[in-house]
Design a protein around this motif. Sequence first.
Motif, PDB file in Angstrom:
ATOM      1  N   THR A   1       1.022  -1.089  -0.501  1.00 54.40           N
ATOM      2  CA  THR A   1      -0.216  -0.071  -0.101  1.00 54.40           C
ATOM      3  C   THR A   1       0.938   0.731  -0.028  1.00 54.40           C
ATOM      4  OG1 THR A   1      -1.873  -1.256   1.189  1.00 54.40           O
ATOM      5  CG2 THR A   1      -1.996   0.917   1.234  1.00 54.40           C
ATOM      6  N   SER A   2       0.589   1.906  -1.043  1.00 50.58           N
ATOM      7  CA  SER A   2       1.967   3.376  -1.332  1.00 50.58           C
ATOM      8  C   SER A   2       0.868   4.703  -0.821  1.00 50.58           C
ATOM      9  CB  SER A   2       2.111   3.244  -3.184  1.00 50.58           C
ATOM     10  OG  SER A   2       3.074   4.438  -2.852  1.00 50.58           O
ATOM     11  N   PHE A   3       1.496   5.322   0.082  1.00 47.66           N
ATOM     12  CA  PHE A   3       1.121   6.945  -0.341  1.00 47.66           C
ATOM     13  C   PHE A   3       1.765   7.254  -0.895  1.00 47.66           C
ATOM     14  CE2 PHE A   3      -0.792   4.460   3.384  1.00 47.66           C
ATOM     15  CZ  PHE A   3      -2.024   3.973   3.537  1.00 47.66           C
ATOM     16  N   GLU A   4       1.835   8.450  -1.633  1.00 42.93           N
ATOM     17  CA  GLU A   4       2.359   9.023  -2.652  1.00 42.93           C
ATOM     18  C   GLU A   4       2.007  10.822  -3.052  1.00 42.93           C
ATOM     19  OE1 GLU A   4       4.189  10.096  -6.705  1.00 42.93           O
ATOM     20  OE2 GLU A   4       4.308   7.065  -5.914  1.00 42.93           O
ATOM     21  N   VAL A   5       2.905  12.164  -2.651  1.00 38.55           N
ATOM     22  CA  VAL A   5       2.470  13.315  -3.048  1.00 38.55           C
ATOM     23  C   VAL A   5       3.762  13.623  -4.093  1.00 38.55           C
ATOM     24  CG1 VAL A   5       1.464  13.878  -0.935  1.00 38.55           C
ATOM     25  CG2 VAL A   5       4.446  13.884  -1.122  1.00 38.55           C
ATOM     26  N   GLY A   6       3.375  14.522  -4.635  1.00 40.42           N
ATOM     27  CA  GLY A   6       4.149  14.888  -5.563  1.00 40.42           C
ATOM     28  C   GLY A   6       3.979  16.606  -6.451  1.00 40.42           C
ATOM     29  N   ALA A   7       5.247  16.741  -6.773  1.00 45.76           N
ATOM     30  CA  ALA A   7       4.505  17.969  -7.703  1.00 45.76           C
ATOM     31  C   ALA A   7       5.467  17.805  -9.342  1.00 45.76           C
ATOM     32  CB  ALA A   7       4.946  18.923  -6.895  1.00 45.76           C
ATOM     33  N   LYS A   8       4.932  18.346  -9.999  1.00 46.18           N
ATOM     34  CA  LYS A   8       5.627  19.289 -11.689  1.00 46.18           C
ATOM     35  C   LYS A   8       5.512  20.260 -11.872  1.00 46.18           C
ATOM     36  CE  LYS A   8       4.460  13.934 -12.792  1.00 46.18           C
ATOM     37  NZ  LYS A   8       4.042  13.022 -13.334  1.00 46.18           N
ATOM     38  N   THR A   9       6.830  20.626 -11.901  1.00 45.56           N
ATOM     39  CA  THR A   9       7.000  22.269 -12.432  1.00 45.56           C
ATOM     40  C   THR A   9       7.766  22.480 -13.701  1.00 45.56           C
ATOM     41  OG1 THR A   9       9.199  22.428 -11.249  1.00 45.56           O
ATOM     42  CG2 THR A   9       7.029  22.327 -10.117  1.00 45.56           C
ATOM     43  N   ASP A  10       7.152  23.599 -14.339  1.00 44.30           N
ATOM     44  CA  ASP A  10       8.112  24.266 -15.060  1.00 44.30           C
ATOM     45  C   ASP A  10       8.193  25.602 -15.251  1.00 44.30           C
ATOM     46  OD1 ASP A  10       8.554  21.863 -17.580  1.00 44.30           O
ATOM     47  OD2 ASP A  10       6.305  22.360 -17.319  1.00 44.30           O
ATOM     48  N   PHE A  11       9.307  26.123 -14.960  1.00 43.95           N
ATOM     49  CA  PHE A  11       9.601  27.713 -14.800  1.00 43.95           C
ATOM     50  C   PHE A  11      10.858  28.318 -16.054  1.00 43.95           C
ATOM     51  CE2 PHE A  11       9.554  25.856 -10.659  1.00 43.95           C
ATOM     52  CZ  PHE A  11       8.452  26.229 -10.188  1.00 43.95           C
ATOM     53  N   LEU A  12      10.948  29.291 -16.356  1.00 43.55           N
ATOM     54  CA  LEU A  12      11.095  30.244 -17.149  1.00 43.55           C
ATOM     55  C   LEU A  12      10.879  29.894 -17.910  1.00 43.55           C
ATOM     56  CD1 LEU A  12      15.283  30.104 -15.549  1.00 43.55           C
ATOM     57  CD2 LEU A  12      13.294  31.632 -14.948  1.00 43.55           C
ATOM     58  N   GLU A  13       9.980  30.470 -19.046  1.00 41.72           N
ATOM     59  CA  GLU A  13       8.982  29.662 -20.530  1.00 41.72           C
ATOM     60  C   GLU A  13       9.914  28.415 -20.365  1.00 41.72           C
ATOM     61  OE1 GLU A  13      10.714  33.312 -22.750  1.00 41.72           O
ATOM     62  OE2 GLU A  13       9.106  34.348 -21.997  1.00 41.72           O
ATOM     63  N   ARG A  14       9.378  27.010 -19.372  1.00 47.03           N
ATOM     64  CA  ARG A  14      10.308  26.230 -20.284  1.00 47.03           C
ATOM     65  C   ARG A  14      10.751  25.714 -20.087  1.00 47.03           C
ATOM     66  NH1 ARG A  14       7.410  24.492 -24.340  1.00 47.03           N
ATOM     67  NH2 ARG A  14       7.944  22.644 -23.874  1.00 47.03           N
ATOM     68  N   SER A  15      11.914  26.497 -20.273  1.00 45.46           N
ATOM     69  CA  SER A  15      13.195  25.835 -19.592  1.00 45.46           C
ATOM     70  C   SER A  15      14.340  24.852 -18.842  1.00 45.46           C
ATOM     71  CB  SER A  15      14.651  27.046 -20.815  1.00 45.46           C
ATOM     72  OG  SER A  15      14.557  27.693 -19.070  1.00 45.46           O
ATOM     73  N   LEU A  16      13.319  25.581 -17.423  1.00 46.20           N
ATOM     74  CA  LEU A  16      13.892  24.697 -16.427  1.00 46.20           C
ATOM     75  C   LEU A  16      12.487  23.699 -15.357  1.00 46.20           C
ATOM     76  CD1 LEU A  16      15.861  24.617 -14.156  1.00 46.20           C
ATOM     77  CD2 LEU A  16      14.626  26.719 -12.701  1.00 46.20           C
ATOM     78  N   ARG A  17      12.325  23.016 -15.522  1.00 49.60           N
ATOM     79  CA  ARG A  17      12.007  21.812 -14.498  1.00 49.60           C
ATOM     80  C   ARG A  17      12.238  20.950 -13.735  1.00 49.60           C
ATOM     81  NH1 ARG A  17       9.837  17.928 -19.526  1.00 49.60           N
ATOM     82  NH2 ARG A  17       8.773  19.963 -20.170  1.00 49.60           N
ATOM     83  N   PHE A  18      11.294  20.877 -12.852  1.00 48.41           N
ATOM     84  CA  PHE A  18      11.247  19.971 -11.590  1.00 48.41           C
ATOM     85  C   PHE A  18      10.511  19.451 -11.439  1.00 48.41           C
ATOM     86  CE2 PHE A  18      14.306  24.401 -10.784  1.00 48.41           C
ATOM     87  CZ  PHE A  18      15.256  23.970 -10.329  1.00 48.41           C
ATOM     88  N   ASN A  19      10.735  17.760 -10.636  1.00 47.56           N
ATOM     89  CA  ASN A  19       9.528  16.679 -10.433  1.00 47.56           C
ATOM     90  C   ASN A  19       9.935  16.277  -9.331  1.00 47.56           C
ATOM     91  OD1 ASN A  19       8.039  17.279 -13.077  1.00 47.56           O
ATOM     92  ND2 ASN A  19       8.702  15.761 -13.959  1.00 47.56           N
ATOM     93  N   LEU A  20       8.699  16.170  -8.450  1.00 51.44           N
ATOM     94  CA  LEU A  20       9.396  16.127  -7.417  1.00 51.44           C
ATOM     95  C   LEU A  20       8.316  14.728  -6.826  1.00 51.44           C
ATOM     96  CD1 LEU A  20       9.852  19.238  -7.062  1.00 51.44           C
ATOM     97  CD2 LEU A  20      11.839  18.220  -4.777  1.00 51.44           C
ATOM     98  N   SER A  21       8.383  14.184  -6.152  1.00 48.30           N
ATOM     99  CA  SER A  21       8.014  13.133  -5.293  1.00 48.30           C
ATOM    100  C   SER A  21       8.248  12.301  -4.242  1.00 48.30           C
ATOM    101  CB  SER A  21       7.185  11.669  -6.312  1.00 48.30           C
ATOM    102  OG  SER A  21       8.129  11.328  -6.323  1.00 48.30           O
TER     103      SER A  21
ATOM    104  N   TYR B   1       5.463   6.701   1.203  1.00 46.21           N
ATOM    105  CA  TYR B   1       6.310   5.606   2.137  1.00 46.21           C
ATOM    106  C   TYR B   1       4.607   4.764   1.593  1.00 46.21           C
ATOM    107  CZ  TYR B   1       4.940   4.074   6.850  1.00 46.21           C
ATOM    108  OH  TYR B   1       4.737   4.516   8.531  1.00 46.21           O
ATOM    109  N   GLU B   2       4.855   3.776   2.383  1.00 43.90           N
ATOM    110  CA  GLU B   2       4.448   2.542   1.550  1.00 43.90           C
ATOM    111  C   GLU B   2       4.051   1.277   2.934  1.00 43.90           C
ATOM    112  OE1 GLU B   2       6.107   2.274  -3.220  1.00 43.90           O
ATOM    113  OE2 GLU B   2       7.331   2.143  -1.904  1.00 43.90           O
ATOM    114  N   LYS B   3       3.614   0.644   2.753  1.00 48.06           N
ATOM    115  CA  LYS B   3       3.424  -0.761   3.935  1.00 48.06           C
ATOM    116  C   LYS B   3       3.155  -1.940   2.839  1.00 48.06           C
ATOM    117  CE  LYS B   3       2.482   0.305   7.398  1.00 48.06           C
ATOM    118  NZ  LYS B   3       2.604   0.184   8.601  1.00 48.06           N
TER     119      LYS B   3
END
Length: 797
Positions: free
Chosen positions: A583-603, A606-608
């Motif tokens: 059983t997996s619990f997950e949060v995440g964010a997907k981002t684009d900055f600087l007119e789509r020249s910079l990208r950060f994806n995070l997650s 927590y898993e049982k």
Amino acid sequence: MSCSVKQSVRRILRPWVLASLASSVIGGQALAADPDTPTTPQPTDQSSQSGLQEVIVTAQFRQQNLQDTPIAITAVNAAMLAQRNQTELSDVTSAAPGVTLLPTGGAFGPGMTATIRGIGQGDFDPAFSPGVGLYIDDVYYSNLTGSDFALIDLDRVEILRGPQGTLSGMNSEGGSIKLYSQKPTGSDTGSVTAGYGSRSLVDLRGMFDVSLIKDTLFMRVSVVSKEQDGYVTRVDYGCAFPGSGIPSFSTETNCIAGHEGGTTYSGGRVALRWLPTDKLEVNLTGDGTVDTSGTAAVTLLRAYPDVPGAINAAGITGYGVPYDNRFVPANPYQSYANFCGIGLQGTSECFGTDTSTKVWGTNLTVDYKLADDLALKSITAFRELDSTWTNDDDASPLDSSLGESNMRNHTLTEELRLIGNAGKVLDYSAGGFFLDQVTTYESHQILDYVIPDTPFDFIQNDPVHEKIYAAFANGTWHITDAMDFNGGVRYTHQDKEYTYVRLNPPGTQETLGVDSIFFTPGFSGTTATYEGSKVDWRANLDYRWNDNLMTYASVSTGFKGGGANPRPFEPSQVEKFAPETLTSFEVGAKTDFLERSLRFNLSAFYEKYKDIQVVLLSCPEFSGGNAAEPCAAPTNGGDADIYGAEFEASYHLQGLSVDASFSKQHFEYTSVVASAGIPLEAQGQDFQPLKWSLGVQYEIPVWAAASLTPRLDYSESAGFFTNANNDANSYVNGHADLNGHLTYKPATGNWELSVLATNMLNKLWYTSVFDLSATQGNVYGLPAAPRTIEVLFKKNF
């Protein structure tokens, strides 16, 4: 491609192609496609000089921008694969956080261990189910054996982390790795690539894409061939050390008996795409690979002469030489293995050192639009595998453990998907999945370490029949323009039947008058069955805050199926093991900055992890109370919590591209079964707690509008244990790896010349180790290849 060549190709192939497609679509004309799947050629992504590519994925059965998909995904397109010189599936692991793809080798043969967030499966035996789902064009590949695919003419690779039971054909507990091939477009183009490099490397690839009927019928053919000498030298110990008391078997004056770790394979794929109407698309493909590489690179790391198995092996050989560290070569790229053992009749048995793996398959995918907002897709596939390999687990001229194995498999799968939407409020999909496979594991095992003063020698030929039925449904409710709820449910039913065949070796059956002198009369032919059902689900909420930021939170479940012990040494060890669940619990964010020249994806997750499947090397509860009885019994060993975070970043501006990844994970047992002998403080088997990578390239304009592009890829991975008990001998040290790529392209762009280097720092590191210290008295490792240089020329036409 010249006009005459195109006309010849069309003239030869058109009658066969039309007949094949006509027969394949009869009875399937009501089958259909994803409404978002294009029925005319379209690029997979879009790019600009100043921004990042818009990568399109199909993780939720629809074409979606990677940044709009609320799942932790690493997506690598064809351009990225070429830039990094990733030509085999295990290469892709370097830039994927939380993912480990490693070749198996040794006793486990030509295959791959795949884990995502520490969850997967390393044992090739068909009694086990893979913990990570592998797919080629949405067709599930059910075996670890032969799974380190050569990447032929791919459009992209999608690596989905976390349980994917409701979003893939198979219940994929740890996640899914999906390969998608380039579709025919009728572009009348092609390419040829030729490379030469270290250790006599010859690397050839080719592709052509042709229109057989204008705007209606297209064909694409892709081929690959690679040969390279091995990098571990097998030395005849008796020849190299004439006073050792061990006889020489070498006919060469240099005492070289052969090499390990070489590569010899060739493969091809033919794809046909038919667009008879704007509602119907039919894709028919066939592929095949023949791999006759030498045995995997294996070297002895440590030997323990006082272990009963080591004493027995040395005594049976009769040389009067103990099995100790004299057989650990000073050169880490050498081995004294002779691939011989003492059989049941006291005579020497020797096996060859080559592997042979033949894999082929066919896939018919039919897409049909029932209406503007409703479609049906059918994916029908058949695959067949035949793989043979040998292993000398003592990696010495003595006789401890020798095996010759043959794995045969044929698999039929069918998946149906109904995909639609209800206005702009609801997107939905529902369908079913069916798998029917028979795998036969045949081997000749000489295990002289098992019984004191007695050669232990037998034949097995075990058929395993498995059927899986599943039904699933997914929906996306567009609550607002910015917020979506994604939900899914899946029901899976598994039937597995394992039949044990244990016989005396050929030539001894009639002499001894019994089927086997080591196994109880009547044991051969015994069948163990496993049957079980499971419901998995997924709930996911995502919110797009603005054009630059999307966040999501999800809960999902997955499981890996149960089975029966495939390696019993006596009938009482034929025990079943239950599924493990997640059983997996997950949060995440997907981002684009600087007119789509910079990208950060995070997650963050927590898993049982429940009822973890582990293998017992001592099982007195299954062996009449005898802890010394040989054992390799799977059991459900305990529960654990896994938590961690992952990060991926990309930057592109003009000619500069930078990509990075990072993952950190923690594994903690919350309970263990006493018989498993696992310390509570142990970390999981094949669990990699830390990993990061950085890639940089810069396209430099040179004379006459040509370009020169250097690229460096650096990665570091922490060490891990290869058994659940975390014995010190099972630890694989962490390592760093640096690869380089320099490419020249002329202004015309119709050819390019590259110089590639892998393991540029020429570091010694091991992809895996096998800890047999408690039973056979040794530890062997699989060293990665040393520095390799290659010059590659590609011509487009």
